[in-house]
Design a protein around this motif. Structure first.
Motif, PDB file in Angstrom:
ATOM      1  N   LYS A 137      19.447  -7.554   3.615  1.00 52.15           N
ATOM      2  CA  LYS A 137      18.405  -7.738   2.610  1.00 52.15           C
ATOM      3  C   LYS A 137      17.024  -7.733   3.249  1.00 52.15           C
ATOM      4  O   LYS A 137      16.081  -7.140   2.726  1.00 52.15           O
TER       5      LYS A 137
ATOM      6  N   ALA B  52      14.113  -5.218   2.507  1.00 50.52           N
ATOM      7  CA  ALA B  52      12.904  -5.809   1.894  1.00 50.52           C
ATOM      8  C   ALA B  52      11.658  -5.491   2.694  1.00 50.52           C
ATOM      9  O   ALA B  52      10.556  -5.317   2.124  1.00 50.52           O
ATOM     10  N   GLU B  53      11.760  -5.383   4.001  1.00 52.63           N
ATOM     11  CA  GLU B  53      10.590  -5.108   4.842  1.00 52.63           C
ATOM     12  C   GLU B  53       9.963  -3.744   4.485  1.00 52.63           C
ATOM     13  O   GLU B  53       8.764  -3.548   4.664  1.00 52.63           O
TER      14      GLU B  53
ATOM     15  N   GLU C  59      10.286  -2.377   1.305  1.00 46.07           N
ATOM     16  CA  GLU C  59      10.065  -2.268  -0.138  1.00 46.07           C
ATOM     17  C   GLU C  59       9.109  -3.320  -0.696  1.00 46.07           C
ATOM     18  O   GLU C  59       8.434  -3.098  -1.701  1.00 46.07           O
ATOM     19  N   LEU C  60       9.042  -4.546  -0.075  1.00 46.81           N
ATOM     20  CA  LEU C  60       8.275  -5.645  -0.651  1.00 46.81           C
ATOM     21  C   LEU C  60       6.962  -5.853   0.086  1.00 46.81           C
ATOM     22  O   LEU C  60       6.824  -5.525   1.286  1.00 46.81           O
ATOM     23  N   ASN C  61       5.992  -6.418  -0.682  1.00 46.73           N
ATOM     24  CA  ASN C  61       4.715  -6.776  -0.036  1.00 46.73           C
ATOM     25  C   ASN C  61       4.899  -8.079   0.719  1.00 46.73           C
ATOM     26  O   ASN C  61       5.925  -8.760   0.560  1.00 46.73           O
TER      27      ASN C  61
ATOM     28  N   GLN D 276       3.763 -11.122   0.377  1.00 45.03           N
ATOM     29  CA  GLN D 276       4.038 -12.340  -0.401  1.00 45.03           C
ATOM     30  C   GLN D 276       5.478 -12.355  -0.896  1.00 45.03           C
ATOM     31  O   GLN D 276       6.173 -13.367  -0.816  1.00 45.03           O
ATOM     32  N   GLU D 277       5.930 -11.230  -1.427  1.00 42.89           N
ATOM     33  CA  GLU D 277       7.303 -11.139  -1.921  1.00 42.89           C
ATOM     34  C   GLU D 277       8.317 -11.309  -0.777  1.00 42.89           C
ATOM     35  O   GLU D 277       9.372 -11.942  -0.944  1.00 42.89           O
ATOM     36  N   LEU D 278       7.951 -10.782   0.387  1.00 48.37           N
ATOM     37  CA  LEU D 278       8.834 -10.905   1.548  1.00 48.37           C
ATOM     38  C   LEU D 278       8.950 -12.348   1.987  1.00 48.37           C
ATOM     39  O   LEU D 278      10.041 -12.826   2.358  1.00 48.37           O
TER      40      LEU D 278
ATOM     41  N   LEU E 257      11.258 -14.135  -0.366  1.00 46.16           N
ATOM     42  CA  LEU E 257      12.655 -13.759  -0.102  1.00 46.16           C
ATOM     43  C   LEU E 257      13.195 -14.460   1.135  1.00 46.16           C
ATOM     44  O   LEU E 257      14.319 -14.967   1.142  1.00 46.16           O
TER      45      LEU E 257
END
Length: 566
Positions: free
Chosen positions: A176, A180-181, A183-185, A187-189, A192
C-alpha cells in the motif's frame, strides 16, 4: 556331604586322603589350577548337590529353564585345631532364597534376620518406593501432563497463526505504501501511514493478548503439575538418602578378619578403590565367606577352589562344574586384606608367557612385516609384562617409524598379524581395517558338534566391570559384535570351524562360540569361557589386505597346529 548346623561346617573327607600331598602354599585365588584335595572336596560337594532333598533351588539342570539360577560354590581345604584335615563349603549370595543352609558356612553378615536393622529400614524405603510409584502412576499426574502438552500445543498453533497474519499484514502495508507514494499527495500519504501504523500496533497487541491468555492457562496447569513433580522429587531424594545411609550402615556390618585377627569393614576396604564404594554384592561371594569362617573358628586355610553349578547366567558364560578364580571387582580388595601375611602361590599372570618363544616372520619388505604370533604371547605390552609382539618388532626393526601395531590378537590366540614399518604404511593399513576391507579368517576347534553348516552370530559385548577381562553380552551398553561361521570339519565330540569376525571386539570369537545364544560350545582350551587345555584352539589363519605402497591385493595363510603346547 554330612549335614551340620551353620555353626559347625567342618567336613571330613569321605575318602582316604593320606596319599595326597598337601599344598605348600595357599592358592592364588584369582587364577589357579585347583589342588587335587580341593578337586576331591568339590566332587563330594557336587555329589551332595545332585542328591540332596532338604531344599529346592532351580539350577537349570532339569527341564525348567525359565527361572534357572546357576550358583558359584566354593570349598576351602582346612586343618582344624585337632590337626584333622577337611573342608568348608560355601555358596555365593543366597541359595534357595536363604542365607543359612545346614552344612554351608554362614554369611559374614546376615541381613535377612527378622529382628535386624536391615529389614526394618528396608521396609521404610519400600514404603517410600510405594508412595513414589503411586504418585508416578497417578491419573492426576498423567492428566496434568497431557493437559499441559495440549495447552502448549494450542498456544503454539494460535501464536504461529497470528505471527503469519502479522507477516502477511506487513507485506500488505508495504505494498500500500509503495502504491500510495506514487498516487497520493503528502497529506494523504501521512494519513495513510498513520492508519497503517495503527494496524501494525493493533496486530502486535493482539499477539501479546493471545500470548498472555495462554501463558495464564499454562501457568495454572504447570503450577499444579510442578507441585506433584516436586513431591515426587522430594520422595526420590528421601529414598536416595535413606538408601545411602542404609547402604553405608550395611557395609559397616561386613567386617572381615585376616590371619592376624585384624578386622576391616567394607567401607574401610574399598576406601582406596577407584569408586571409593563397594560394589553391589561385595562380601557375599563364596571365597570371603569361607575365609571368614576359617579365621573366626580357628581353622588353618590350606587351599581354595570355586566352581559353577547349573545353567549359565544370561549375560555371561559359565560352564557347569568348571572351576573359576575369584572376581577382581568384588573380591580382590577383600581377599587382599584377608590373605595378608599368608604365603601364596605366585600370580601366574605376572609370569612372562612369551619367554623362550620366537616370532615367525612370514613376509617382509620395506613397508610391512607379516608374522605368525604364537599362542600365549601379548600383542602389545601389558600392565606387568612388557615382552610382546610390539617389543620384539621394535627391537628387530629399530629404524621403523610409526606405532608398528595396526591390529591385535588376544594373548591366547595364535596367528597372523601385519606390522607397519612406516607411518605411511600404518595409516594405509589402519584405514583398511576401519573400512573393513581387510579379510580375516580364523580357525577354531570347539568342544562339541555344531549343528548346521554355517550361520551368523550377533551378540553385543562389553567388559565385565567386576571381573576384567571377561566380557558380557549386554544389549543395553554393549558394542555391536558380529561373526560369521562355517563348519570346516567334524570329528568325535569336536567341530573345526572357520570364523569370520565382521567386528573386532575383545574376546568376540570366544564369547560368540561359548555363549548359549551363540554356538553354546566353547573353544577348546578357553580358560575364561570353557575349560583349560594345552592351549586355546583359536588361530588367525588367513589375512587378505592391500599392500600400503603398491595397493596390490595380498593373501597370507598359515595353518594352525593345535597339538603344540602354548
Amino acid at each position: 556331604m554330612p549335614m551340620y548346623s551353620a555353626q559347625h561346617c567342618f567336613t571330613l573327607f569321605k575318602s582316604p586322603v593320606d596319599s595326597y600331598q598337601l599344598p605348600e602354599r595357599f592358592t592364588f585365588p584369582f587364577y589357579y589350577e585347583p589342588h587335587p584335595l580341593c578337586v576331591l572336596a568339590a566332587a563330594e560337594l557336587q555329589t551332595y548337590l545332585s542328591t540332596q532333598t532338604d531344599w529346592q533351588h532351580n539350577f537349570g539342570l532339569g527341564n525348567d529353564k525359565a527361572n534357572a539360577i546357576g550358583k558359584m560354590f566354593g570349598v576351602l581345604l582346612v586343618r582344624n585345631n585337632r590337626g584333622e584335615l577337611g573342608y568348608l563349603a560355601a555358596f555365593s549370595g543366597k541359595l534357595a532364597e536363604q542365607n543359612l543352609i545346614n552344612g554351608f558356612v554362614p554369611p559374614v553378615f546376615d541381613m535377612l534376620t527378622e529382628d535386624g536393622f536391615f529389614h526394618a529400614e528396608q521396609q521404610a524405603i519400600n514404603q517410600l518406593t510405594y508412595e513414589l510409584t503411586h504418585l508416578e502412576d497417578s491419573t492426576e499426574l498423567s492428566m496434568l501432563r497431557e493437559q499441559l502438552a495440549a495447552l502448549v500445543q494450542a498456544a503454539d498453533d494460535e501464536l504461529e497463526a497470528m505471527r503469519a497474519t502479522i507477516i502477511e499484514g506487513r507485506k500488505a502495508r508495504k505494498l500500500k505504501r509503495t502504491q500510495a507514494e506514487a498516487e497520493l499527495n503528502p497529506q494523504e500519504l501521512a494519513v495513510l501511514n498513520l492508519q497503517l501504523g495503527q494496524e501494525s500496533v493493533a496486530q502486535k497487541n493482539q499477539l501479546k493478548a493471545i500470548k498472555a491468555h495462554w501463558d495464564s492457562g499454562i501457568a495454572t496447569v504447570n503450577a499444579s503439575l510442578q507441585r506433584l513433580e516436586n513431591e515426587i522429587e522430594s520422595l526420590k531424594a528421601r529414598r536416595a538418602m535413606q538408601s545411602n545411609v542404609l547402604q553405608q550402615k550395611l557395609f559397616a556390618q561386613y567386617r572381615f578378619l585376616n590371619q592376624a585377627g585384624e578386622l576391616r569393614d567394607l567401607n574401610q576396604i574399598f576406601k582406596d578403590a577407584p569408586t571409593h564404594q563397594p560394589p553391589a554384592g561385595a562380601g557375599e561371594c563364596a571365597a570371603p565367606k569361607l575365609l571368614q569362617y576359617a579365621f573366626s573358628h580357628g581353622f588353618t586355610p590350606l587351599a581354595i577352589a570355586e566352581f559353577w553349578w547349573g545353567a549359565s547366567p544370561k549375560s555371561e558364560v559359565k560352564q557347569h562344574k568348571n572351576f573359576y578364580g575369584a572376581c577382581q571387582g568384588k573380591c580382590q580388595p577383600i581377599l587382599s586384606h584377608m590373605l595378608d601375611g599368608i604365603e601364596m602361590d605366585d600370580n601366574p599372570l605376572l609370569v612372562n608367557p612369551a619367554e623362550g618363544k620366537s616370532i615367525e616372520i612370514i613376509y617382509q619388505d620395506e613397508a610391512i612385516v607379516v608374522v605368525n604370533k604364537p599362542a600365549e604371547f601379548l600383542s602389545v605390552p601389558g600392565k606387568n609384562i612388557s615382552d610382546s609382539v610390539y617389543a620384539r618388532m621394535k627391537a628387530q626393526f629399530p629404524q621403523s617409524t610409526g606405532p608398528l601395531i595396526v591390529h591385535r590378537l588376544d594373548m591366547s590366540t595364535s596367528g597372523l598379524m601385519v606390522i607397519a614399518l612406516t607411518s605411511e604404511a600404518n595409516k594405509s593399513l589402519a584405514q583398511q581395517f576401519i573400512a573393513r576391507t581387510v579379510e580375516k579368517r580364523y580357525v577354531a576347534q570347539v568342544a562339541g558338534v555344531v549343528e548346521g553348516e554355517q550361520g551368523e552370530i550377533s551378540l553385543p559385548l562389553r567388559v565385565d566391570l567386576d571381573d576384567r577381562p571377561r566380557q558380557l553380552v549386554c544389549y543395553e551398553h554393549g558394542k555391536h559384535a558380529h561373526t560369521r561361521w562355517q563348519v570346516k570339519s567334524r570329528s568325535v565330540g569336536q567341530t573345526m570351524l572357520y570364523l569370520y569376525p565382521h567386528t573386532g571386539r575383545t574376546h568376540q570369537l570366544r564369547v560368540h562360540c561359548a555363549h548359549h545364544d551363540g554356538l553354546h560350545l566353547p573353544i577348546i582350551g578357553d580358560d575364561l569361557y570353557g575349560s583349560k587345555a594345552n592351549r586355546l584352539h583359536l588361530h588367525a589363519q588367513r589375512l587378505v589386505l592391500n599392500h600400503p605402497l603398491s595397493n596390490k591385493r595380498m593373501t597370507f595363510e598359515v595353518d594352525a597346529d593345535f597339538s603344540l603346547s602354548p
